[in-house]
Scaffold this motif. Structure first.
Motif, mmCIF file in Angstrom:
data_model
loop_
_atom_site.group_PDB
_atom_site.id
_atom_site.type_symbol
_atom_site.label_atom_id
_atom_site.label_comp_id
_atom_site.label_asym_id
_atom_site.label_seq_id
_atom_site.Cartn_x
_atom_site.Cartn_y
_atom_site.Cartn_z
ATOM 1 N N GLY A 121 0.793 -1.222 0.000
ATOM 2 C CA GLY A 121 0.000 0.000 0.000
ATOM 3 C C GLY A 121 0.822 1.267 0.000
ATOM 4 N N LEU A 122 2.100 1.158 -0.341
ATOM 5 C CA LEU A 122 2.975 2.323 -0.359
ATOM 6 C C LEU A 122 3.559 2.596 -1.740
ATOM 7 C CD1 LEU A 122 4.911 1.795 2.995
ATOM 8 C CD2 LEU A 122 3.188 3.515 2.528
ATOM 9 N N GLY A 123 3.100 1.859 -2.742
ATOM 10 C CA GLY A 123 3.694 1.986 -4.077
ATOM 11 C C GLY A 123 3.626 3.394 -4.621
ATOM 12 N N LEU A 124 2.408 3.941 -4.784
ATOM 13 C CA LEU A 124 2.268 5.290 -5.318
ATOM 14 C C LEU A 124 2.684 6.346 -4.309
ATOM 15 C CD1 LEU A 124 -1.032 5.105 -7.414
ATOM 16 C CD2 LEU A 124 1.328 5.220 -8.223
ATOM 17 N N ALA A 125 2.592 6.037 -3.029
ATOM 18 C CA ALA A 125 3.083 6.986 -2.019
ATOM 19 C C ALA A 125 4.585 7.170 -2.156
ATOM 20 C CB ALA A 125 2.728 6.506 -0.615
ATOM 21 N N ILE A 126 5.300 6.072 -2.410
ATOM 22 C CA ILE A 126 6.743 6.150 -2.628
ATOM 23 C C ILE A 126 7.040 6.889 -3.926
ATOM 24 C CG2 ILE A 126 8.787 4.767 -3.135
ATOM 25 C CD1 ILE A 126 7.789 2.713 -1.140
ATOM 26 N N VAL A 127 6.259 6.607 -4.972
ATOM 27 C CA VAL A 127 6.438 7.310 -6.243
ATOM 28 C C VAL A 127 6.267 8.816 -6.049
ATOM 29 C CG1 VAL A 127 5.421 7.673 -8.518
ATOM 30 C CG2 VAL A 127 5.771 5.355 -7.675
ATOM 31 N N HIS A 128 5.210 9.188 -5.357
ATOM 32 C CA HIS A 128 4.950 10.614 -5.106
ATOM 33 C C HIS A 128 6.083 11.246 -4.316
ATOM 34 C CE1 HIS A 128 2.419 13.943 -3.108
ATOM 35 N NE2 HIS A 128 2.760 14.323 -4.314
ATOM 36 N N SER A 129 6.594 10.537 -3.312
ATOM 37 C CA SER A 129 7.682 11.072 -2.499
ATOM 38 C C SER A 129 8.959 11.225 -3.315
ATOM 39 C CB SER A 129 7.930 10.148 -1.302
ATOM 40 O OG SER A 129 8.978 10.628 -0.494
ATOM 41 N N ILE A 130 9.252 10.261 -4.196
ATOM 42 C CA ILE A 130 10.457 10.346 -5.026
ATOM 43 C C ILE A 130 10.341 11.489 -6.026
ATOM 44 C CG2 ILE A 130 11.815 9.141 -6.780
ATOM 45 C CD1 ILE A 130 11.181 6.527 -5.332
ATOM 46 N N VAL A 131 9.165 11.633 -6.634
ATOM 47 C CA VAL A 131 8.953 12.734 -7.579
ATOM 48 C C VAL A 131 9.125 14.075 -6.881
ATOM 49 C CG1 VAL A 131 7.236 13.878 -9.021
ATOM 50 C CG2 VAL A 131 7.466 11.393 -9.101
ATOM 51 N N ARG A 132 8.565 14.200 -5.699
ATOM 52 C CA ARG A 132 8.677 15.448 -4.944
ATOM 53 C C ARG A 132 10.121 15.720 -4.553
ATOM 54 N NH1 ARG A 132 4.686 15.386 -0.140
ATOM 55 N NH2 ARG A 132 6.087 13.666 0.405
ATOM 56 N N ALA A 133 10.872 14.672 -4.191
ATOM 57 C CA ALA A 133 12.276 14.849 -3.831
ATOM 58 C C ALA A 133 13.119 15.295 -5.012
ATOM 59 C CB ALA A 133 12.837 13.553 -3.242
ATOM 60 N N HIS A 134 12.656 15.017 -6.227
ATOM 61 C CA HIS A 134 13.374 15.428 -7.439
ATOM 62 C C HIS A 134 12.776 16.695 -8.061
ATOM 63 C CE1 HIS A 134 14.929 11.312 -7.060
ATOM 64 N NE2 HIS A 134 15.906 11.665 -7.873
ATOM 65 N N ASP A 135 11.937 17.389 -7.296
ATOM 66 C CA ASP A 135 11.319 18.649 -7.763
ATOM 67 C C ASP A 135 10.530 18.446 -9.047
ATOM 68 O OD1 ASP A 135 12.459 20.138 -5.637
ATOM 69 O OD2 ASP A 135 14.352 20.267 -6.722
ATOM 70 N N GLY A 136 9.847 17.309 -9.142
ATOM 71 C CA GLY A 136 9.032 17.008 -10.309
ATOM 72 C C GLY A 136 7.545 17.096 -9.996
ATOM 73 N N THR A 137 6.727 16.701 -10.963
ATOM 74 C CA THR A 137 5.279 16.695 -10.794
ATOM 75 C C THR A 137 4.733 15.325 -11.170
ATOM 76 O OG1 THR A 137 4.891 17.508 -13.046
ATOM 77 C CG2 THR A 137 5.096 19.155 -11.290
ATOM 78 N N LEU A 138 3.651 14.936 -10.493
ATOM 79 C CA LEU A 138 2.998 13.654 -10.722
ATOM 80 C C LEU A 138 1.528 13.914 -11.044
ATOM 81 C CD1 LEU A 138 2.807 10.529 -10.585
ATOM 82 C CD2 LEU A 138 2.382 10.789 -8.127
ATOM 83 N N ASP A 139 1.078 13.368 -12.170
ATOM 84 C CA ASP A 139 -0.311 13.575 -12.592
ATOM 85 C C ASP A 139 -0.951 12.215 -12.855
ATOM 86 O OD1 ASP A 139 -2.572 15.252 -13.547
ATOM 87 O OD2 ASP A 139 -2.114 14.300 -15.466
ATOM 88 N N LEU A 140 -2.091 11.969 -12.195
ATOM 89 C CA LEU A 140 -2.846 10.733 -12.367
ATOM 90 C C LEU A 140 -4.149 11.046 -13.082
ATOM 91 C CD1 LEU A 140 -2.404 9.216 -8.775
ATOM 92 C CD2 LEU A 140 -0.932 8.893 -10.762
ATOM 93 N N THR A 141 -4.395 10.369 -14.203
ATOM 94 C CA THR A 141 -5.595 10.617 -14.988
ATOM 95 C C THR A 141 -6.291 9.293 -15.292
ATOM 96 O OG1 THR A 141 -4.497 12.501 -16.050
ATOM 97 C CG2 THR A 141 -6.511 11.675 -17.087
ATOM 98 N N PRO A 142 -7.546 9.125 -14.853
ATOM 99 C CA PRO A 142 -8.260 7.886 -15.185
ATOM 100 C C PRO A 142 -8.606 7.829 -16.672
ATOM 101 C CG PRO A 142 -9.710 9.422 -14.050
ATOM 102 C CD PRO A 142 -8.339 10.028 -14.023
#
Length: 376
Positions: free
Chosen positions: A330-351
């Motif tokens: 249950g931490l897969g996307l949470a880890i992704v979001h944290s890594i993106v934020r640590a690299h000063d990036g953006t994460l967009d989820l679109t259904p």
């Protein structure tokens, strides 16, 4: 920090106002002396006579005017001093009133209350800008603390679950010596592995939040190919078509963390897909000053209100229940979001309208990323 007591800012401003007013008064009196009194004659006679035709003007000399001017000047300076102190005290109090409110709010925050807001009214100035910035900081701190509290509660619950299962299995084995030891060991191994994976994921989250890594040039296209190669057996087992396309896409960061980010995305795309015959597409490309990674998968339709919650820790799609050994912790996307934020990036989820999810990640590019490059 221990500091020696000193004058308050209000008293310092009051003294400054009074001193400035007193200085201005003294300069004005000096101007009167220089440009008026110095033109009067000085001497022993008590009067001065000048004849202009039939008219005779009689006036005092400089000594007489100076003896009358000095006490009046002293009285005026004394009045200016009192007026400057009183007026300066009032003006300083009015000017520093916003700062007093900000200090009070900061004191409350230091004591643990983050819900208080200054919300200073009036037109924009330096103090109101400071108050607005302080309110924004308090809001972010309150949100961060609440998020950490929820995360700690969820982590405690998730860590308690495998420990409780292990305890139950050991108690059952103690009460039933004839129980199959091989089955017991296998189940304990599965539960222990899951607990280790959860602990490692929590440590990874902590590491990315601290940004404790050394940035280096990273090619997203190579990372995507490596992640796809690692997860290809899982995709084939689930009859999922895994496709990787794109060109050399340079960014700057931690190669290990970015690999974990892409791996988590691809694994989620494979696991949360159609039972059979689904697809997962991974694409990389440089775009202006950014490096873009897209992971798109087929699957069941996702409610739009659910998508923003997917990056929350311990959120597993539409349920919080593990479906199989690949459902993760249950931490897969949470880890992704944290890594993106640590690299000063953006994460967009679109259904996707037909079902599934499109994940778009933009990371800061490098000078090499903007140069022409062939397909990889």
């Amino acid at each position: 920090m221990n500091r020696r007591p000193g004058l308050s800012a209000r008293l310092k401003l009051t003294i400054s106002y009074a001193g400035f007013l007193l200085l201005a008064g003294a300069l004005m009196l000096a101007v009167v002396w220089v440009f008026v009194l110095r033109w009067l004659p000085d001497g022993d006679p008590r009067s001065l006579q000048k004849t202009f035709g039939p008219v005779i003007i009689t006036g005092p000399n400089r000594s007489d005017l100076l003896s009358g001017f000095a006490p009046a000047a002293a009285t005026a300076l004394a009045f200016l001093l009192v007026f400057g102190l009183l007026g300066g005290w009032i003006l300083a109090g009015r000017m520093l009133a916003p700062l007093t409110r900000i200090a009070s709010a900061a004191r409350m925050a230091a004591n643990g209350s983050l819900s208080h807001r200054i919300r200073m009214k009036g037109r924009q100035d330096e103090f109101r800008e400071l108050a607005d910035v302080f309110d924004t900081m308090l809001e972010q701190l309150e949100s961060h603390v609440a998020e950490q509290q929820r995360f700690a509660a969820n982590a405690s619950h998730e860590l308690r679950t495998p420990l409780a299962i292990s305890q139950t299995l050991l108690d059952a084995a103690r009460n039933d010596p004839t129980r199959d030891q091989g089955e017991l060991i296998e189940r304990l191994h599965t539960v222990n592995t899951r607990a280790i994976n959860l602990t490692e994921a929590l440590l990874l989250l902590s590491r990315t939040d601290r940004r404790s890594f050394t940035p280096e040039p990273v090619d997203l296209s190579l990372i995507a190919e490596e992640a796809a190669e690692t997860l290809l057996p899982l995709a084939e087992k689930r009859q999922i078509t895994l496709d990787v396309t794109g060109e050399t896409t340079q960014t700057f960061g931690s190669a290990a963390l970015i690999l974990r980010m892409v791996t988590n995305l691809v694994q989620n795309a494979i696991v949360h897909n159609l039972p059979a015959g689904g697809t997962v597409s991974v694409h990389t490309e440089p775009q202006h000053d950014a490096s873009v990674l897209r992971v798109e998968n087929t699957g069941h339709p996702l409610p739009s209100e659910l998508v923003p919650t997917l990056t929350a820790p311990f959120q597993r799609g539409t349920e919080r229940i593990r479906t199989d050994e690949h459902a993760g912790v249950g931490l897969g996307l949470a880890i992704v979001h944290s890594i993106v934020r640590a690299h000063d990036g953006t994460l967009d989820l679109t259904p996707r309208p037909t079902g599934g999810l499109l994940v778009t990640i933009r990371l800061p590019g490098t000078p090499q990323a903007s140069s022409p490059s062939g397909a990889h």
